[in-house]
Write a protein that holds these residues in place. Structure first.
Motif, PDB file in Angstrom:
ATOM      1  N   MET A   1      61.291 -42.051 -35.205  1.00  0.00           N
ATOM      2  CA  MET A   1      62.719 -42.109 -34.225  1.00  0.00           C
ATOM      3  C   MET A   1      63.441 -40.485 -35.382  1.00  0.00           C
ATOM      4  O   MET A   1      64.462 -41.128 -34.785  1.00  0.00           O
ATOM      5  N   GLN A   2      62.766 -39.905 -35.135  1.00  0.00           N
ATOM      6  CA  GLN A   2      63.541 -38.865 -36.435  1.00  0.00           C
ATOM      7  C   GLN A   2      64.662 -38.757 -35.318  1.00  0.00           C
ATOM      8  O   GLN A   2      66.060 -37.620 -35.391  1.00  0.00           O
ATOM      9  N   TYR A   3      63.992 -37.792 -34.137  1.00  0.00           N
ATOM     10  CA  TYR A   3      65.078 -38.006 -32.964  1.00  0.00           C
ATOM     11  C   TYR A   3      65.771 -38.274 -32.469  1.00  0.00           C
ATOM     12  O   TYR A   3      66.437 -38.084 -30.656  1.00  0.00           O
ATOM     13  N   ARG A   4      65.981 -39.701 -33.103  1.00  0.00           N
ATOM     14  CA  ARG A   4      67.046 -40.363 -32.481  1.00  0.00           C
ATOM     15  C   ARG A   4      67.917 -39.612 -31.952  1.00  0.00           C
ATOM     16  O   ARG A   4      69.179 -40.529 -30.585  1.00  0.00           O
ATOM     17  N   PHE A   5      68.667 -39.064 -32.671  1.00  0.00           N
ATOM     18  CA  PHE A   5      70.007 -38.559 -32.455  1.00  0.00           C
ATOM     19  C   PHE A   5      70.103 -37.872 -31.954  1.00  0.00           C
ATOM     20  O   PHE A   5      71.246 -38.170 -31.076  1.00  0.00           O
ATOM     21  N   LEU A   6      68.900 -37.146 -31.183  1.00  0.00           N
ATOM     22  CA  LEU A   6      68.974 -36.112 -30.115  1.00  0.00           C
ATOM     23  C   LEU A   6      68.793 -35.941 -28.776  1.00  0.00           C
ATOM     24  O   LEU A   6      69.866 -36.597 -28.218  1.00  0.00           O
ATOM     25  N   ALA A   7      68.536 -37.318 -28.526  1.00  0.00           N
ATOM     26  CA  ALA A   7      68.749 -38.161 -26.967  1.00  0.00           C
ATOM     27  C   ALA A   7      69.978 -38.808 -27.209  1.00  0.00           C
ATOM     28  O   ALA A   7      70.733 -38.959 -26.237  1.00  0.00           O
ATOM     29  N   TYR A   8      70.838 -39.137 -28.627  1.00  0.00           N
ATOM     30  CA  TYR A   8      72.144 -40.004 -28.801  1.00  0.00           C
ATOM     31  C   TYR A   8      72.971 -38.614 -28.468  1.00  0.00           C
ATOM     32  O   TYR A   8      74.234 -38.892 -27.574  1.00  0.00           O
ATOM     33  N   GLY A   9      72.567 -37.694 -29.070  1.00  0.00           N
ATOM     34  CA  GLY A   9      73.638 -36.435 -28.854  1.00  0.00           C
ATOM     35  C   GLY A   9      73.102 -35.449 -26.890  1.00  0.00           C
ATOM     36  O   GLY A   9      74.143 -35.604 -26.643  1.00  0.00           O
ATOM     37  N   LEU A  10      72.587 -35.386 -26.633  1.00  0.00           N
ATOM     38  CA  LEU A  10      71.888 -35.694 -25.305  1.00  0.00           C
ATOM     39  C   LEU A  10      72.682 -36.077 -23.854  1.00  0.00           C
ATOM     40  O   LEU A  10      73.308 -35.216 -23.893  1.00  0.00           O
ATOM     41  N   ILE A  11      72.367 -37.201 -24.242  1.00  0.00           N
ATOM     42  CA  ILE A  11      73.159 -38.451 -23.169  1.00  0.00           C
ATOM     43  C   ILE A  11      74.031 -39.004 -23.493  1.00  0.00           C
ATOM     44  O   ILE A  11      74.666 -40.480 -23.251  1.00  0.00           O
ATOM     45  N   SER A  12      74.493 -39.051 -25.097  1.00  0.00           N
ATOM     46  CA  SER A  12      75.467 -39.594 -25.669  1.00  0.00           C
ATOM     47  C   SER A  12      75.567 -41.270 -25.512  1.00  0.00           C
ATOM     48  O   SER A  12      76.726 -42.007 -24.912  1.00  0.00           O
ATOM     49  N   LEU A  13      74.572 -42.137 -25.733  1.00  0.00           N
ATOM     50  CA  LEU A  13      74.364 -43.562 -26.095  1.00  0.00           C
ATOM     51  C   LEU A  13      74.293 -44.038 -24.488  1.00  0.00           C
ATOM     52  O   LEU A  13      75.036 -44.780 -24.573  1.00  0.00           O
ATOM     53  N   CYS A  14      73.513 -43.861 -23.601  1.00  0.00           N
ATOM     54  CA  CYS A  14      73.701 -44.421 -22.295  1.00  0.00           C
ATOM     55  C   CYS A  14      72.991 -45.276 -21.974  1.00  0.00           C
ATOM     56  O   CYS A  14      72.322 -46.086 -21.908  1.00  0.00           O
ATOM     57  N   VAL A  15      74.150 -46.648 -22.357  1.00  0.00           N
ATOM     58  CA  VAL A  15      74.413 -47.629 -23.411  1.00  0.00           C
ATOM     59  C   VAL A  15      75.144 -48.321 -21.879  1.00  0.00           C
ATOM     60  O   VAL A  15      76.356 -47.488 -21.460  1.00  0.00           O
ATOM     61  N   SER A  16      75.062 -49.720 -22.168  1.00  0.00           N
ATOM     62  CA  SER A  16      75.373 -50.662 -21.024  1.00  0.00           C
ATOM     63  C   SER A  16      76.950 -51.112 -22.044  1.00  0.00           C
ATOM     64  O   SER A  16      76.928 -51.458 -23.023  1.00  0.00           O
ATOM     65  N   PHE A  17      77.934 -50.828 -21.094  1.00  0.00           N
ATOM     66  CA  PHE A  17      79.159 -51.254 -21.953  1.00  0.00           C
ATOM     67  C   PHE A  17      79.937 -52.612 -21.048  1.00  0.00           C
ATOM     68  O   PHE A  17      78.948 -53.464 -20.188  1.00  0.00           O
ATOM     69  N   LEU A 121      56.225 -26.183 -17.249  1.00  0.00           N
ATOM     70  CA  LEU A 121      56.137 -25.204 -17.591  1.00  0.00           C
ATOM     71  C   LEU A 121      56.649 -24.075 -18.342  1.00  0.00           C
ATOM     72  O   LEU A 121      56.250 -23.563 -19.842  1.00  0.00           O
ATOM     73  N   PRO A 122      57.152 -23.613 -17.611  1.00  0.00           N
ATOM     74  CA  PRO A 122      58.210 -22.949 -18.270  1.00  0.00           C
ATOM     75  C   PRO A 122      59.328 -22.367 -19.303  1.00  0.00           C
ATOM     76  O   PRO A 122      59.967 -21.638 -18.779  1.00  0.00           O
ATOM     77  N   PHE A 123      59.737 -23.636 -19.607  1.00  0.00           N
ATOM     78  CA  PHE A 123      61.027 -24.557 -20.349  1.00  0.00           C
ATOM     79  C   PHE A 123      60.293 -24.683 -21.127  1.00  0.00           C
ATOM     80  O   PHE A 123      60.007 -25.470 -21.963  1.00  0.00           O
ATOM     81  N   LYS A 124      60.954 -24.540 -22.677  1.00  0.00           N
ATOM     82  CA  LYS A 124      61.567 -24.454 -23.661  1.00  0.00           C
ATOM     83  C   LYS A 124      61.697 -26.467 -24.178  1.00  0.00           C
ATOM     84  O   LYS A 124      61.746 -27.196 -23.307  1.00  0.00           O
ATOM     85  N   PRO A 125      61.271 -26.748 -25.401  1.00  0.00           N
ATOM     86  CA  PRO A 125      60.793 -28.158 -25.350  1.00  0.00           C
ATOM     87  C   PRO A 125      61.930 -29.248 -25.434  1.00  0.00           C
ATOM     88  O   PRO A 125      61.809 -30.069 -24.507  1.00  0.00           O
ATOM     89  N   SER A 126      62.750 -28.581 -25.241  1.00  0.00           N
ATOM     90  CA  SER A 126      64.370 -29.272 -25.137  1.00  0.00           C
ATOM     91  C   SER A 126      64.780 -28.831 -24.131  1.00  0.00           C
ATOM     92  O   SER A 126      64.938 -31.131 -23.515  1.00  0.00           O
ATOM     93  N   TYR A 127      64.561 -28.526 -22.617  1.00  0.00           N
ATOM     94  CA  TYR A 127      64.228 -29.744 -21.174  1.00  0.00           C
ATOM     95  C   TYR A 127      63.460 -30.306 -20.628  1.00  0.00           C
ATOM     96  O   TYR A 127      63.913 -31.529 -20.279  1.00  0.00           O
ATOM     97  N   ALA A 128      62.050 -30.280 -21.746  1.00  0.00           N
ATOM     98  CA  ALA A 128      61.111 -31.725 -21.168  1.00  0.00           C
ATOM     99  C   ALA A 128      61.503 -32.576 -21.770  1.00  0.00           C
ATOM    100  O   ALA A 128      61.676 -33.801 -21.074  1.00  0.00           O
ATOM    101  N   PHE A 129      62.582 -32.447 -23.770  1.00  0.00           N
ATOM    102  CA  PHE A 129      62.550 -33.658 -23.875  1.00  0.00           C
ATOM    103  C   PHE A 129      63.928 -34.391 -22.833  1.00  0.00           C
ATOM    104  O   PHE A 129      63.851 -35.572 -23.067  1.00  0.00           O
ATOM    105  N   THR A 130      65.249 -33.381 -22.328  1.00  0.00           N
ATOM    106  CA  THR A 130      65.033 -34.115 -21.988  1.00  0.00           C
ATOM    107  C   THR A 130      65.098 -34.597 -20.885  1.00  0.00           C
ATOM    108  O   THR A 130      65.874 -35.774 -19.703  1.00  0.00           O
ATOM    109  N   THR A 131      64.308 -34.374 -19.898  1.00  0.00           N
ATOM    110  CA  THR A 131      64.238 -34.800 -18.691  1.00  0.00           C
ATOM    111  C   THR A 131      62.832 -36.105 -18.737  1.00  0.00           C
ATOM    112  O   THR A 131      63.510 -36.974 -18.119  1.00  0.00           O
ATOM    113  N   ILE A 132      62.549 -36.292 -19.874  1.00  0.00           N
ATOM    114  CA  ILE A 132      61.777 -37.230 -20.057  1.00  0.00           C
ATOM    115  C   ILE A 132      62.960 -38.622 -20.021  1.00  0.00           C
ATOM    116  O   ILE A 132      62.564 -39.414 -19.853  1.00  0.00           O
ATOM    117  N   MET A 133      63.584 -38.567 -21.117  1.00  0.00           N
ATOM    118  CA  MET A 133      65.112 -39.340 -21.376  1.00  0.00           C
ATOM    119  C   MET A 133      65.649 -39.689 -20.398  1.00  0.00           C
ATOM    120  O   MET A 133      65.761 -40.789 -20.411  1.00  0.00           O
TER     121      MET A 133
END
Length: 291
Positions: A1-17, A121-133
Motif C-alpha cells: 500500500m506504500q504507493y497509495r500516495f502516488l495514486a492520490y497525488g497523480l489523480i488527487s483522490l478521484c473520489v465522490s463528493f 512497453l516503450p514507456f516508463k513505469p509511471s505511465y503504466a501505473f497511471t494507465t492502470i489507475m
C-alpha cells in the motif's frame, strides 16, 4: 500500500463528493485572506453539482489559482511533450527493466481488460501505473472532468483572473520520473491496487464527508512519508515549499484568490497550510453555510 500516495497525488483522490464535503480553508493575515480548495482531477457525473461552498467562495474571489495551466495541458503540443517525457530514450523498453513475473502479471491484467502489453512497453513505469489507475477509475464511473477543470472553464467564461503555481513542464517532470528507481515495485503495486481500489475510494469518501483531515493524512500521506521519503520530498514537500513564496505574495495585493490544488497538498505536517501557519497566518475551515 506504500504507493497509495502516488495514486492520490497523480489523480488527487478521484473520489465522490457529497453535499457534506467541504475541503475548503481560509488563510488570514491582517486584513488580507486567501481561500484554499482541495481538489480532485476526475469525477463521476453523479458528483455534480459540486458542493455549494465551492460556488459561494468562487463568487467572492477575483482570481483562481491552480497547480498548473489547465488549458496548456490539454493542448496537442503538451500531449506530445507528455508522451515524450513518459517514453524511454534510446530504444529502452519496459520489459527490459521488469522481472519476468512482473511483466507476466501486467500482461495478464491488461488481457483481462481487453488490452495488450505491447503498447506500454516503450514507456516508463509511471505511465503504466497511471494507465492502470485511470483505467480502473473509469471502470468505476469516474469519467467526468474534475474540480480543477470545472472551475478553470467557469472562471474563463466569467472572466476571472486565472493563474498557476508551476508550469506544465515542471509538473510533468515530477510525475514522469516516479518509479524509475524500482519499476517492479511500482507496477506490482498498481496491479495489487486493482482489487482494493473500490474499498480505498469508499474509505476516502467517508473521511472526506466527515472532514477528517487527520484521517486523510494518515491514509494517504504518512505511509509514503515513512516508506518512500524521497518521493514524499519531491512530489509534496519540495513543491509545497516552492509554492509558498508565490502564495505569500497574494496577501500583498488587492485581489482575493481561491487556490485550487490537490488536497494532499493541504493536509499533514508538511502541507501548504501548515507552512502558512508556521509563518503566522491564521487557518480556519470554511463553514458549509459560507455566503
Amino acid at each position: 500500500m506504500q504507493y497509495r500516495f502516488l495514486a492520490y497525488g497523480l489523480i488527487s483522490l478521484c473520489v465522490s463528493f457529497s453535499s457534506l464535503a467541504n475541503p475548503i480553508w481560509k488563510a488570514t493575515k491582517g486584513d488580507e485572506h486567501v481561500y484554499f480548495g482541495g481538489t480532485v482531477h476526475v469525477l463521476s457525473e453523479a458528483d455534480f453539482p459540486l458542493p455549494d461552498t465551492f460556488h459561494a467562495v468562487y463568487k467572492e474571489v477575483d482570481e483562481l489559482v491552480f497547480e498548473t495551466d489547465m488549458a496548456a495541458i490539454q493542448s496537442p503540443e503538451f500531449q506530445q511533450a507528455a508522451m515524450q517525457a513518459f517514453q524511454y530514450p534510446n530504444g529502452k523498453t519496459l520489459d527490459q527493466v521488469l522481472s519476468k513475473d512482473t511483466l507476466n502479471a501486467l500482461r495478464t491484467y491488461l488481457s483481462s481488460r481487453g488490452m495488450r502489453v505491447e503498447p506500454l512497453l516503450p514507456f516508463k513505469p509511471s505511465y503504466a501505473f497511471t494507465t492502470i489507475m485511470l483505467l480502473e477509475l473509469h471502470r468505476m464511473g469516474f469519467t467526468a472532468q474534475g474540480v480543477d477543470g470545472y472551475f478553470f472553464e467557469l472562471g474563463a467564461k466569467d472572466n476571472k483572473r486565472l493563474s498557476w503555481l508551476e508550469s506544465p513542464q515542471e509538473q510533468l517532470n515530477f510525475i514522469s520520473s516516479l518509479g524509475e528507481d524500482n519499476p517492479n515495485q511500482m507496477v506490482r503495486y498498481s496491479l495489487e491496487e486493482v482489487d482494493t481500489l473500490p474499498t480505498m475510494v469508499t474509505n476516502l469518501v467517508r473521511h472526506w464527508r466527515s472532514g477528517d483531515e487527520h484521517a486523510l493524512d494518515k491514509l494517504t500521506v504518512e505511509p509514503v512519508k515513512t516508506a518512500f521519503p524521497e518521493i514524499h520530498e519531491s512530489l509534496l514537500v519540495a513543491r509545497n515549499n516552492r509554492w509558498i513564496k508565490h502564495i505569500e505574495a497574494m496577501f500583498n495585493d488587492d485581489d482575493v484568490e481561491f487556490i485550487l490544488v490537490g488536497v494532499a497538498h493541504l493536509v499533514g505536517e508538511d502541507s501548504v497550510l501548515t507552512l502558512l501557519k508556521q509563518r503566522g497566518y491564521h487557518i480556519e475551515k470554511v463553514s458549509h453555510n459560507h455566503k
